[in-house]
Design a protein around this motif. Structure first.
Motif, PDB file in Angstrom:
ATOM      1  N   GLY A  72       0.229  -7.011   5.324  1.00 50.85           N
ATOM      2  CA  GLY A  72       1.431  -7.577   5.663  1.00 50.85           C
ATOM      3  C   GLY A  72       2.072  -8.162   4.493  1.00 50.85           C
ATOM      4  N   ARG A  73       1.563  -7.919   3.319  1.00 56.68           N
ATOM      5  CA  ARG A  73       2.107  -8.608   2.126  1.00 56.68           C
ATOM      6  C   ARG A  73       2.938  -7.530   1.306  1.00 56.68           C
ATOM      7  NH1 ARG A  73      -0.232 -13.311   1.494  1.00 56.68           N
ATOM      8  NH2 ARG A  73       0.590 -13.514  -0.743  1.00 56.68           N
ATOM      9  N   SER A  74       3.676  -7.972   0.192  1.00 54.79           N
ATOM     10  CA  SER A  74       4.328  -7.077  -0.585  1.00 54.79           C
ATOM     11  C   SER A  74       3.614  -5.952  -1.411  1.00 54.79           C
ATOM     12  CB  SER A  74       5.201  -8.061  -1.454  1.00 54.79           C
ATOM     13  OG  SER A  74       6.037  -7.166  -2.433  1.00 54.79           O
ATOM     14  N   ASP A  75       4.097  -4.961  -1.523  1.00 55.69           N
ATOM     15  CA  ASP A  75       3.372  -3.804  -2.365  1.00 55.69           C
ATOM     16  C   ASP A  75       4.031  -3.796  -3.720  1.00 55.69           C
ATOM     17  OD1 ASP A  75       6.087  -2.859  -1.851  1.00 55.69           O
ATOM     18  OD2 ASP A  75       5.123  -0.757  -1.362  1.00 55.69           O
ATOM     19  N   ALA A  76       4.817  -4.873  -4.091  1.00 52.66           N
ATOM     20  CA  ALA A  76       5.503  -5.199  -5.441  1.00 52.66           C
ATOM     21  C   ALA A  76       4.542  -6.358  -6.243  1.00 52.66           C
ATOM     22  CB  ALA A  76       6.768  -5.354  -5.525  1.00 52.66           C
ATOM     23  N   PHE A  77       3.921  -6.041  -7.103  1.00 51.40           N
ATOM     24  CA  PHE A  77       2.902  -7.090  -7.756  1.00 51.40           C
ATOM     25  C   PHE A  77       3.869  -8.252  -8.220  1.00 51.40           C
ATOM     26  CE2 PHE A  77       0.955  -9.058 -11.349  1.00 51.40           C
ATOM     27  CZ  PHE A  77      -0.185  -9.398 -10.761  1.00 51.40           C
ATOM     28  N   ALA A  78       5.110  -7.881  -8.653  1.00 51.07           N
ATOM     29  CA  ALA A  78       6.161  -8.844  -9.090  1.00 51.07           C
ATOM     30  C   ALA A  78       6.373  -9.897  -8.102  1.00 51.07           C
ATOM     31  CB  ALA A  78       7.193  -8.224  -9.591  1.00 51.07           C
ATOM     32  N   ASP A  79       6.230  -9.593  -7.007  1.00 49.50           N
ATOM     33  CA  ASP A  79       6.278 -10.609  -5.849  1.00 49.50           C
ATOM     34  C   ASP A  79       5.297 -11.641  -5.878  1.00 49.50           C
ATOM     35  OD1 ASP A  79       8.897  -9.495  -5.359  1.00 49.50           O
ATOM     36  OD2 ASP A  79       8.099  -8.075  -3.711  1.00 49.50           O
ATOM     37  N   PHE A 112      -3.283  -9.104  -4.280  1.00 47.30           N
ATOM     38  CA  PHE A 112      -2.522  -7.871  -4.328  1.00 47.30           C
ATOM     39  C   PHE A 112      -3.674  -6.571  -4.454  1.00 47.30           C
ATOM     40  CE2 PHE A 112      -0.448  -4.341  -6.901  1.00 47.30           C
ATOM     41  CZ  PHE A 112       0.557  -4.295  -6.065  1.00 47.30           C
ATOM     42  N   GLY A 113      -3.892  -5.959  -3.282  1.00 47.41           N
ATOM     43  CA  GLY A 113      -4.631  -4.775  -3.171  1.00 47.41           C
ATOM     44  C   GLY A 113      -4.309  -3.456  -3.081  1.00 47.41           C
ATOM     45  N   ARG A 114      -3.359  -3.189  -3.615  1.00 44.02           N
ATOM     46  CA  ARG A 114      -2.895  -1.864  -3.863  1.00 44.02           C
ATOM     47  C   ARG A 114      -3.984  -0.716  -4.155  1.00 44.02           C
ATOM     48  NH1 ARG A 114       2.334   0.158  -7.189  1.00 44.02           N
ATOM     49  NH2 ARG A 114       1.188  -0.846  -8.749  1.00 44.02           N
ATOM     50  N   LEU A 115      -4.458  -1.153  -5.362  1.00 47.44           N
ATOM     51  CA  LEU A 115      -5.763  -0.633  -5.717  1.00 47.44           C
ATOM     52  C   LEU A 115      -6.501  -1.344  -6.915  1.00 47.44           C
ATOM     53  CD1 LEU A 115      -7.508   2.034  -5.305  1.00 47.44           C
ATOM     54  CD2 LEU A 115      -6.343   3.324  -7.236  1.00 47.44           C
ATOM     55  N   VAL A 153     -10.753 -12.017  10.890  1.00 50.45           N
ATOM     56  CA  VAL A 153     -10.804 -11.617   9.297  1.00 50.45           C
ATOM     57  C   VAL A 153      -9.405 -10.729   9.266  1.00 50.45           C
ATOM     58  CG1 VAL A 153     -11.898 -10.249   7.718  1.00 50.45           C
ATOM     59  CG2 VAL A 153     -13.302 -11.453   9.195  1.00 50.45           C
ATOM     60  N   CYS A 154      -8.834 -11.288   8.163  1.00 50.04           N
ATOM     61  CA  CYS A 154      -7.307 -10.457   7.845  1.00 50.04           C
ATOM     62  C   CYS A 154      -7.827  -9.249   7.106  1.00 50.04           C
ATOM     63  CB  CYS A 154      -6.917 -11.439   6.504  1.00 50.04           C
ATOM     64  SG  CYS A 154      -5.423 -10.878   5.895  1.00 50.04           S
ATOM     65  N   PRO A 155      -6.925  -8.260   7.958  1.00 47.09           N
ATOM     66  CA  PRO A 155      -6.997  -6.967   7.494  1.00 47.09           C
ATOM     67  C   PRO A 155      -6.934  -6.526   6.225  1.00 47.09           C
ATOM     68  CG  PRO A 155      -5.725  -6.970   9.685  1.00 47.09           C
ATOM     69  CD  PRO A 155      -5.978  -8.580   9.012  1.00 47.09           C
ATOM     70  N   GLY A 156      -6.001  -7.490   5.366  1.00 43.68           N
ATOM     71  CA  GLY A 156      -5.760  -7.281   4.052  1.00 43.68           C
ATOM     72  C   GLY A 156      -7.216  -7.551   3.200  1.00 43.68           C
ATOM     73  N   ASP A 157      -7.710  -8.574   3.711  1.00 46.56           N
ATOM     74  CA  ASP A 157      -9.309  -9.202   2.914  1.00 46.56           C
ATOM     75  C   ASP A 157     -10.107  -7.976   3.201  1.00 46.56           C
ATOM     76  OD1 ASP A 157      -8.085 -11.318   1.910  1.00 46.56           O
ATOM     77  OD2 ASP A 157      -8.698 -12.487   3.594  1.00 46.56           O
TER      78      ASP A 157
END
Length: 827
Positions: free
Chosen positions: A355-362, A491-494, A573-577
């Motif tokens: 649910g977070r941005s996929d732009a690291f700058a954000d 930021f967890g894109r990769l 547990v947050c899915p992103g984590d």
């Protein structure tokens, strides 16, 4: 003596000088020229890294002291090896009872001989701190700590000193002016005769408070530091106080030991820690170079600085240094191994799951603003005040109010792409950041324009220098804490693209761009350090390489990642984590780990639990170091241990199968990574233990004891009988390439020249040569070979992958490389 290759070790009480001396024959056999030592100055008791120095003038007795160090040097020399030393000029450890300089300042205030050593603002905006130093070391609010008896008046008979002891650990000497009163109250004539018990009876909380109010410091709760501290820290760590190394007296005191060691021929060079924390890194570098030249005019010292280079930033050529510690090289080698086409699908996966941005700058901008205004609020206020004084000095700018300048600084530092400017030295103006800040905050436009003019040289020199110093020594720690220690964990894109010195916003690079940067760096700084693993890295070099494989199979990875999050979900547990944890499990899974080995799986879970707790706290989203959310951390650890050791084995069975599938490609990329580090222009470094597979996690996991006996034994094994899963296969490549560097120093000193191949894999291969006279070194690295290795189920490349890809001389790469992902020839 300029090194040809270094081996980095982390000294501590359990790995001291004597332990290192015994390994000198191994390092010589491996092929390095120098041991690269972590700081050896006297550090805080129990230090595991040496960066918490309490006395920079002496060698740490816990490591063996001066005698032990000289014995180490002799052992190295016997094997033809030298030594280079890491030094810490930016800060020293404070807060306990072990730093004589700091204790003297607490005792004598501005009259202390060491008051100028520390970056203390004795006239801060807070009136109650005028002439005082804030000491935010209390574990509770001051009034509570006082009432609870956590603060007591104490005596140190052996030192003849009266002091205040907080929580039994932090000591604060009394002013000499108060001794007569305290001795009278204790009924004693000498400090040695004072009964601490009687002091406690005489000095109740009210009387002790009155005494404390007269001291050169004000005790405070540790949580007040970000908003009230009036001295510079290392980042936001209150136990590390910044030094004014720009003062000649401080410079001489801090560097007396390393300069003496260099003068005596015991070391060949220095690595400078956190150079961007200094007031003027450029002037510092030139001063240190002159000092080294004066110490030993007949030799040339090797001098590198720990410097994080931003996107499109190059190290200045006039600092008097040989280069950096190589974080930008680690970034570039990683980037060239990632497939650019995966950026969009992996970004979408991250956005959908977290649910977070996929732009690291954000994430970076949000973290910068948050860290700046919360953890560095008082430093921000001090910088704004310095610029306001500058504004008031000129009738043209006096209408710029303080709040406007403060908002402008927030906008500017939020938009920075680098750690800092060097405007004091070069009148450098961050034009792009100023423009972005003005766009993001139009109301700050006038203030930003004027800040740009001041950075360019406008204004009274003394006021300008002070404002710029405060600004630059603020932007650097904000960058470190906001980017590396916050946004990288959000930021967890990769995760392979989130590491020290990396630019996660740039997912990959091309072979042509990679070679252009390598060639330029080689021309500008031929003796800069090359590294792919450090004591600061977020994950081991081979874990990063394996995670890079996911960029070559984004659809397959996305399908598995979504399924894992959906089928293993734990309430709370947050899915992103969860997704970031899954990446770390995949990346760090040892090649010899069986998912059916309960003991080994539990040990793996223990290691990951340490990483997870640190990652969650660094992210500062649901828990943090300052306000820990024990319930959420417990939920996450329960989730982790359930995955790896719980009764339902579905996840670990599937994960083990997936790791088995991608491991060969990860090994291929690891060998390429190693090969590039050892053949590019520069001085390659080998971080301790990483000559075997390195699937370590963030510190302290990456500083675990090294099994040197296994590595020494591997030197004697037959290379043809070593399986690719065995860490010795990596050691074989390292030893071979280090041997070639020794045999052909002229080739490895030669400039890099890109070689343009033709054919279907030309754009997926790094090819270059280095020539000396008629001979040349030719290097071929198949950075895009991951899918071929997946198909082969081994770190080899079939001839069909190469097709008719050929060198300019017509030779087919399939014929030359014979399946190897990294290949070279000397002809």
């Amino acid at each position: 003596m300029i090194p040809t290759a270094t081996y980095r070790v982390q000294f501590h009480a359990d790995f001291d000088f004597a332990a290192a001396a015994a390994l000198a024959p191994y390092w010589a056999a491996l092929g390095v020229s120098h041991l690269y030592a972590s700081p050896i100055a006297t550090a805080r008791q129990g230090s595991t890294h040496g960066y918490d120095v309490i006395d920079p003038t002496t060698i740490n007795p816990a490591l063996g002291g001066e005698a032990g160090f000289r014995a180490l040097v002799n052992a190295l020399r016997a094997e033809g090896l030298g030594l280079v030393l890491d030094i810490v000029p930016n800060h020293v450890a404070v807060g306990a009872a072990d730093n004589a300089w700091w204790l003297d300042v607490l005792e004598n205030g501005q009259e202390s001989a060491y008051a100028g050593y520390f970056d203390i603002d004795w006239t801060p905006p807070e009136p109650s701190l005028a002439g005082k130093l804030l000491a935010p070391f209390l574990g509770a609010p001051y009034a509570q700590a006082l009432a609870d008896g956590a603060i007591v008046l104490d005596v140190e008979p052996s030192l003849g000193r009266l002091s205040v002891l907080a929580h039994g650990a932090h000591r604060f000497p009394l002013r000499p002016q108060d001794y007569a009163e305290v001795l009278a109250a204790a009924g004693a004539e000498r400090v040695a005769d004072v009964d601490p018990g009687k002091l406690a009876a005489v000095y109740d909380s009210a009387r002790l408070h009155d005494l404390l109010e007269r001291q050169n410091y004000r005790l405070a709760w540790w949580r007040t530091a970000g908003d009230a501290i009036n001295w510079r820290r290392f980042f936001d760590i209150t136990e590390l106080a910044g030094l004014r190394i720009e003062d000649p007296a401080v410079f001489e005191a801090v560097h007396a030991l390393p300069l003496r060691l260099y003068r005596d021929g015991l070391i060949d060079g220095l690595r400078v820690d956190h150079v961007d924390g200094l007031a003027d890194p450029a002037a510092y570098g030139r001063r240190l170079r002159r000092a080294l030249d004066d110490a030993a005019p007949d030799r040339t010292a090797w001098l590198v600085v720990e410097k994080i280079l931003g996107a499109d930033e190059a190290l200045a050529s006039d600092w008097g240094v040989d280069g950096t510690t190589g974080y930008e090289v680690m970034n570039e080698i990683s980037a060239v191994q990632h497939d650019a086409q995966a950026a969009e699908p992996l970004g979408r996966l991250w956005r959908d799951l977290s649910g977070r941005s996929d732009a690291f700058a954000d994430e970076e901008h949000a973290a910068r603003r948050e860290i700046l205004t919360r953890d560095f609020a008082v430093q921000l206020d001090s910088a704004a005040l310095a610029f306001h004084r500058l504004a008031q000095a000129d009738i043209v700018t006096r209408d710029l109010p303080l709040p406007s300048l403060r908002r402008a600084l927030v906008a500017l530092i939020t938009q920075f792409q680098r750690y800092r400017t060097y405007a004091t030295d070069t009148a450098e103006v961050p034009t792009k950041a100023l423009a972005l800040a003005a766009t993001a905050e139009p109301a700050c436009g006038a203030a930003l324009e004027q800040i740009g003019r001041w950075l360019q040289g406008q204004g009274p020199a003394d006021l300008r220098a002070e404002a710029i110093r405060r600004f630059e020594q603020l932007s650097a720690p904000v960058a470190a804490k906001a980017v590396e220690d916050t946004a990288f964990y959000r930021f967890g894109r990769l995760l392979s693209r989130n590491d020290v010195g990396f630019d996660p916003g740039r997912f990959s690079t091309t072979p042509d761009a990679f070679l252009a940067l390598a060639a330029a760096r080689g021309r500008a700084f031929p003796n800069s350090l090359l590294t792919t693993a450090t004591h600061d890295h977020k994950r081991g070099e081979d874990a990063r390489a394996r995670l890079a494989v996911l960029s070559h199979v984004p659809e397959a990875w996305a399908a598995r990642a979504r399924a894992w999050v959906e089928t293993t979900a734990l309430e709370g547990v947050c899915p992103g984590d969860a997704h970031m944890l899954h990446q770390m499990i995949v990346g760090a899974w040892p090649l010899d780990l069986s998912h059916e080995d309960a003991v080994a799986m539990a040990a793996f879970a223990d290691r990951l639990a340490g990483w997870q707790r640190k990652a969650l706290r660094e992210a500062k989203l649901r828990t943090s170091w300052t306000v820990a959310n024990a319930a959420y951390e417990a939920d996450c650890e329960q989730y982790l241990r359930g995955l790896l050791t719980g009764p339902d084995a579905a996840f670990r069975t599937d994960c083990a199968a997936f790791v088995e599938e991608i491991a060969p490609a990860g090994v291929a990329l690891s060998l390429i990574q190693t090969g590039l580090r050892l053949t590019l222009p520069g001085i390659p470094d080998q971080f301790q233990g990483t000559e075997f597979w390195d699937f370590s996690l963030v510190d302290p996991d990456n500083r675990r004891p090294v099994d040197y006996a296994a590595r020494q034994a591997a030197l004697e094994r037959d290379p043809d009988k070593i399986d690719w899963r065995d860490g010795a296969s990596k050691l074989v490549l390292i030893r071979r390439l280090l041997g070639l560097r020794r045999q052909h120093p002229d080739l490895f000193d030669a400039p890099l020249r890109p070689v343009a191949a033709s054919g279907p894999r030309a754009g997926q291969t790094v090819i270059f040569e280095r020539a000396a006279g008629p001979r040349r070194l030719l290097v071929v690295a198949a950075v895009g070979c991951a899918k071929a290795c997946l198909a082969a189920r081994a770190p080899v490349i079939g001839a069909d992958w190469w097709g008719d890809t050929a060198l300019p001389d017509g030779r087919l790469l399939a014929d030359l490389t014979q399946g190897a992902p990294f290949w070279l020839e000397i002809a």
